[in-house]
Scaffold this motif. Structure first.
Motif, PDB file in Angstrom:
ATOM      1  N   HIS A 170      -0.586  66.252 -39.486  1.00  0.00           N
ATOM      2  CA  HIS A 170      -0.881  64.829 -39.664  1.00  0.00           C
ATOM      3  C   HIS A 170      -0.744  64.084 -38.347  1.00  0.00           C
ATOM      4  CE1 HIS A 170      -1.026  60.788 -41.344  1.00  0.00           C
ATOM      5  NE2 HIS A 170       0.101  60.532 -40.689  1.00  0.00           N
ATOM      6  N   PHE A 171       0.367  64.321 -37.653  1.00  0.00           N
ATOM      7  CA  PHE A 171       0.568  63.683 -36.357  1.00  0.00           C
ATOM      8  C   PHE A 171      -0.130  64.530 -35.288  1.00  0.00           C
ATOM      9  CE2 PHE A 171       4.361  62.076 -38.677  1.00  0.00           C
ATOM     10  CZ  PHE A 171       4.041  60.722 -38.611  1.00  0.00           C
ATOM     11  N   THR A 172      -1.042  63.899 -34.580  1.00  0.00           N
ATOM     12  CA  THR A 172      -1.842  64.623 -33.589  1.00  0.00           C
ATOM     13  C   THR A 172      -1.264  64.542 -32.188  1.00  0.00           C
ATOM     14  OG1 THR A 172      -3.216  62.649 -33.235  1.00  0.00           O
ATOM     15  CG2 THR A 172      -3.947  64.226 -34.911  1.00  0.00           C
ATOM     16  N   HIS A 173      -0.489  63.492 -31.905  1.00  0.00           N
ATOM     17  CA  HIS A 173       0.059  63.292 -30.562  1.00  0.00           C
ATOM     18  C   HIS A 173       1.519  62.857 -30.655  1.00  0.00           C
ATOM     19  CE1 HIS A 173      -4.272  62.967 -29.878  1.00  0.00           C
ATOM     20  NE2 HIS A 173      -4.063  63.191 -28.608  1.00  0.00           N
ATOM     21  N   LEU A 174       2.328  63.418 -29.777  1.00  0.00           N
ATOM     22  CA  LEU A 174       3.732  63.024 -29.659  1.00  0.00           C
ATOM     23  C   LEU A 174       4.020  62.674 -28.209  1.00  0.00           C
ATOM     24  CD1 LEU A 174       6.703  62.806 -30.598  1.00  0.00           C
ATOM     25  CD2 LEU A 174       6.904  65.285 -30.227  1.00  0.00           C
ATOM     26  N   PHE A 175       4.475  61.439 -27.980  1.00  0.00           N
ATOM     27  CA  PHE A 175       4.821  60.970 -26.639  1.00  0.00           C
ATOM     28  C   PHE A 175       6.325  60.748 -26.574  1.00  0.00           C
ATOM     29  CE2 PHE A 175       0.393  59.922 -27.136  1.00  0.00           C
ATOM     30  CZ  PHE A 175      -0.169  60.040 -25.872  1.00  0.00           C
ATOM     31  N   ILE A 176       6.983  61.367 -25.611  1.00  0.00           N
ATOM     32  CA  ILE A 176       8.423  61.197 -25.437  1.00  0.00           C
ATOM     33  C   ILE A 176       8.677  60.554 -24.081  1.00  0.00           C
ATOM     34  CG2 ILE A 176      10.668  62.320 -25.370  1.00  0.00           C
ATOM     35  CD1 ILE A 176       9.543  64.589 -27.014  1.00  0.00           C
ATOM     36  N   ASP A 177       9.112  59.305 -24.081  1.00  0.00           N
ATOM     37  CA  ASP A 177       9.439  58.608 -22.840  1.00  0.00           C
ATOM     38  C   ASP A 177      10.915  58.814 -22.522  1.00  0.00           C
ATOM     39  OD1 ASP A 177       8.964  57.119 -20.596  1.00  0.00           O
ATOM     40  OD2 ASP A 177       9.082  55.171 -21.595  1.00  0.00           O
ATOM     41  N   GLU A 178      11.267  58.695 -21.247  1.00  0.00           N
ATOM     42  CA  GLU A 178      12.644  58.896 -20.786  1.00  0.00           C
ATOM     43  C   GLU A 178      13.187  60.260 -21.232  1.00  0.00           C
ATOM     44  OE1 GLU A 178      13.802  57.030 -18.671  1.00  0.00           O
ATOM     45  OE2 GLU A 178      12.896  55.054 -18.899  1.00  0.00           O
ATOM     46  N   ALA A 179      12.320  61.264 -21.206  1.00  0.00           N
ATOM     47  CA  ALA A 179      12.723  62.596 -21.666  1.00  0.00           C
ATOM     48  C   ALA A 179      13.826  63.187 -20.795  1.00  0.00           C
ATOM     49  CB  ALA A 179      11.516  63.531 -21.683  1.00  0.00           C
ATOM     50  N   GLY A 180      13.869  62.804 -19.521  1.00  0.00           N
ATOM     51  CA  GLY A 180      14.891  63.324 -18.632  1.00  0.00           C
ATOM     52  C   GLY A 180      16.287  62.818 -18.946  1.00  0.00           C
ATOM     53  N   GLN A 181      16.387  61.736 -19.728  1.00  0.00           N
ATOM     54  CA  GLN A 181      17.684  61.171 -20.089  1.00  0.00           C
ATOM     55  C   GLN A 181      18.158  61.626 -21.455  1.00  0.00           C
ATOM     56  OE1 GLN A 181      16.378  56.935 -18.419  1.00  0.00           O
ATOM     57  NE2 GLN A 181      18.520  56.934 -19.010  1.00  0.00           N
ATOM     58  N   ALA A 182      17.392  62.480 -22.111  1.00  0.00           N
ATOM     59  CA  ALA A 182      17.746  62.939 -23.453  1.00  0.00           C
ATOM     60  C   ALA A 182      18.404  64.310 -23.392  1.00  0.00           C
ATOM     61  CB  ALA A 182      16.498  63.002 -24.323  1.00  0.00           C
ATOM     62  N   THR A 183      19.218  64.602 -24.389  1.00  0.00           N
ATOM     63  CA  THR A 183      19.786  65.943 -24.503  1.00  0.00           C
ATOM     64  C   THR A 183      18.736  66.859 -25.153  1.00  0.00           C
ATOM     65  OG1 THR A 183      20.724  65.537 -26.701  1.00  0.00           O
ATOM     66  CG2 THR A 183      22.099  64.992 -24.789  1.00  0.00           C
ATOM     67  N   GLU A 184      18.880  68.155 -24.927  1.00  0.00           N
ATOM     68  CA  GLU A 184      17.912  69.096 -25.495  1.00  0.00           C
ATOM     69  C   GLU A 184      17.881  69.055 -27.029  1.00  0.00           C
ATOM     70  OE1 GLU A 184      18.593  72.940 -23.835  1.00  0.00           O
ATOM     71  OE2 GLU A 184      17.917  72.356 -21.829  1.00  0.00           O
ATOM     72  N   PRO A 185      19.024  68.990 -27.721  1.00  0.00           N
ATOM     73  CA  PRO A 185      18.951  68.901 -29.183  1.00  0.00           C
ATOM     74  C   PRO A 185      18.186  67.660 -29.666  1.00  0.00           C
ATOM     75  CG  PRO A 185      21.152  69.538 -28.501  1.00  0.00           C
ATOM     76  CD  PRO A 185      20.420  69.148 -27.253  1.00  0.00           C
ATOM     77  N   GLU A 186      18.332  66.527 -28.957  1.00  0.00           N
ATOM     78  CA  GLU A 186      17.574  65.330 -29.328  1.00  0.00           C
ATOM     79  C   GLU A 186      16.082  65.566 -29.195  1.00  0.00           C
ATOM     80  OE1 GLU A 186      19.971  61.294 -28.188  1.00  0.00           O
ATOM     81  OE2 GLU A 186      19.406  62.589 -26.508  1.00  0.00           O
ATOM     82  N   LEU A 187      15.688  66.191 -28.096  1.00  0.00           N
ATOM     83  CA  LEU A 187      14.272  66.397 -27.817  1.00  0.00           C
ATOM     84  C   LEU A 187      13.605  67.320 -28.831  1.00  0.00           C
ATOM     85  CD1 LEU A 187      14.376  66.787 -23.933  1.00  0.00           C
ATOM     86  CD2 LEU A 187      13.260  64.950 -25.196  1.00  0.00           C
ATOM     87  N   VAL A 188      14.366  68.268 -29.353  1.00  0.00           N
ATOM     88  CA  VAL A 188      13.781  69.236 -30.289  1.00  0.00           C
ATOM     89  C   VAL A 188      13.423  68.584 -31.623  1.00  0.00           C
ATOM     90  CG1 VAL A 188      14.273  71.315 -31.637  1.00  0.00           C
ATOM     91  CG2 VAL A 188      14.880  71.232 -29.219  1.00  0.00           C
ATOM     92  N   ILE A 189      14.144  67.539 -32.009  1.00  0.00           N
ATOM     93  CA  ILE A 189      13.943  66.930 -33.330  1.00  0.00           C
ATOM     94  C   ILE A 189      12.491  66.539 -33.583  1.00  0.00           C
ATOM     95  CG2 ILE A 189      14.547  64.988 -34.842  1.00  0.00           C
ATOM     96  CD1 ILE A 189      17.350  65.038 -33.530  1.00  0.00           C
ATOM     97  N   PRO A 190      11.871  65.689 -32.735  1.00  0.00           N
ATOM     98  CA  PRO A 190      10.504  65.261 -33.044  1.00  0.00           C
ATOM     99  C   PRO A 190       9.451  66.338 -32.815  1.00  0.00           C
ATOM    100  CG  PRO A 190      11.176  64.361 -30.935  1.00  0.00           C
ATOM    101  CD  PRO A 190      12.382  65.015 -31.530  1.00  0.00           C
ATOM    102  N   LEU A 191       9.794  67.441 -32.130  1.00  0.00           N
ATOM    103  CA  LEU A 191       8.811  68.492 -31.899  1.00  0.00           C
ATOM    104  C   LEU A 191       8.323  69.106 -33.206  1.00  0.00           C
ATOM    105  CD1 LEU A 191      10.191  70.418 -28.774  1.00  0.00           C
ATOM    106  CD2 LEU A 191       8.646  68.462 -28.873  1.00  0.00           C
ATOM    107  N   ARG A 192       9.126  68.992 -34.246  1.00  0.00           N
ATOM    108  CA  ARG A 192       8.736  69.533 -35.554  1.00  0.00           C
ATOM    109  C   ARG A 192       7.630  68.712 -36.213  1.00  0.00           C
ATOM    110  NH1 ARG A 192      12.265  73.119 -37.942  1.00  0.00           N
ATOM    111  NH2 ARG A 192      10.505  73.333 -39.387  1.00  0.00           N
ATOM    112  N   LEU A 193       7.309  67.575 -35.627  1.00  0.00           N
ATOM    113  CA  LEU A 193       6.313  66.685 -36.248  1.00  0.00           C
ATOM    114  C   LEU A 193       4.881  67.073 -35.924  1.00  0.00           C
ATOM    115  CD1 LEU A 193       8.014  63.219 -35.638  1.00  0.00           C
ATOM    116  CD2 LEU A 193       7.876  64.483 -37.789  1.00  0.00           C
ATOM    117  N   ILE A 194       4.667  67.815 -34.847  1.00  0.00           N
ATOM    118  CA  ILE A 194       3.299  68.155 -34.461  1.00  0.00           C
ATOM    119  C   ILE A 194       3.031  69.628 -34.734  1.00  0.00           C
ATOM    120  CG2 ILE A 194       2.958  66.309 -32.804  1.00  0.00           C
ATOM    121  CD1 ILE A 194       3.714  68.217 -30.580  1.00  0.00           C
TER     122      ILE A 194
END
Length: 217
Positions: A170-194
């Motif tokens: 359903h979601f075709t694009h995922l944009f993550i801003d300030e990715a360098g300031q996030a922890t790896e576990p945080e970043l993995v969460i929205p990856l499941r959406l695409i």
């Protein structure tokens, strides 16, 4: 799909000879900056294939300006697209929403706030596009949620979208801003959406401010 995003291979990339589209930027200043314009064109063209597209650079180089323009272009040029724009903090997510609302109709965009956020800290300009009604937070039904073209949310709160069991793809694009300031576990969460064909764009500066972890232990 998650493993291919975390560990992309060269076979996932589009050949570098792929033509870049001619676009008319909403922010005309970007057209005067060749690097910003080229980044927007590559994102629109999907030049990274199914691998993440990375935008990085030192402070003040216009990374957020670039990603906001890219989101606007994807929204306009791909009518069937559904976009998640996210960042590790409320402040960064608010900034994305504030800049996007200038060209995106409020019926097409939703800024989702966590129930734990103080309502007093939500910028007044964002209230018309937020999950706020009559002074309290509300959450749309799944059917209503699917109608929005752009959802702006923090990385951790994106877990609500993941747990909603939205149909893969359903979601075709995922944009993550300030990715360098996030922890790896945080970043993995929205990856499941695409899904397998989704486009991931990560923006940040790995040499700027790292993630901040607080613990009472």
């Amino acid at each position: 799909p998650l493993l291919s995003l975390l560990f992309p291979t060269s076979s996932q990339l589009v050949p570098p000879s792929a033509a870049l589209p001619n676009i008319r930027c909403k922010n005309r200043a970007i057209e005067e900056n060749s690097e910003q314009l080229r980044a927007v064109q590559h994102i629109v063209a999907g030049s990274s294939g199914t691998a993440p597209y990375l935008v990085f650079g030192p402070p003040g180089t216009g990374k957020t300006v670039t990603v906001v323009e890219a989101i606007k272009q994807v929204y306009e040029l791909f009518p069937d697209s559904h976009i998640v724009a996210t960042a590790p903090s409320n402040a960064a997510a608010d900034l994305l929403a504030d800049r996007l609302r200038q060209h995106i109709g409020k019926r097409h965009m939703l800024r989702i706030h966590a129930a734990s956020r103080s309502l007093a800290t939500v910028p007044e300009a964002l209230l018309p596009i937020s999950n706020v009604d009559r002074g309290r937070y509300t959450y749309p039904s799944l059917e209503e949620l699917l109608e929005y073209r752009i959802i702006v949310i923090t990385l951790v709160s994106a877990g609500r979208l993941v747990s909603a069991n939205i149909k893969a793809g359903h979601f075709t694009h995922l944009f993550i801003d300030e990715a360098g300031q996030a922890t790896e576990p945080e970043l993995v969460i929205p990856l499941r959406l695409i899904g397998a064909g989704g486009k991931l764009v990560m923006v940040g500066d790995p040499k700027q401010l790292g993630p901040v972890i607080r613990s009472s232990i």
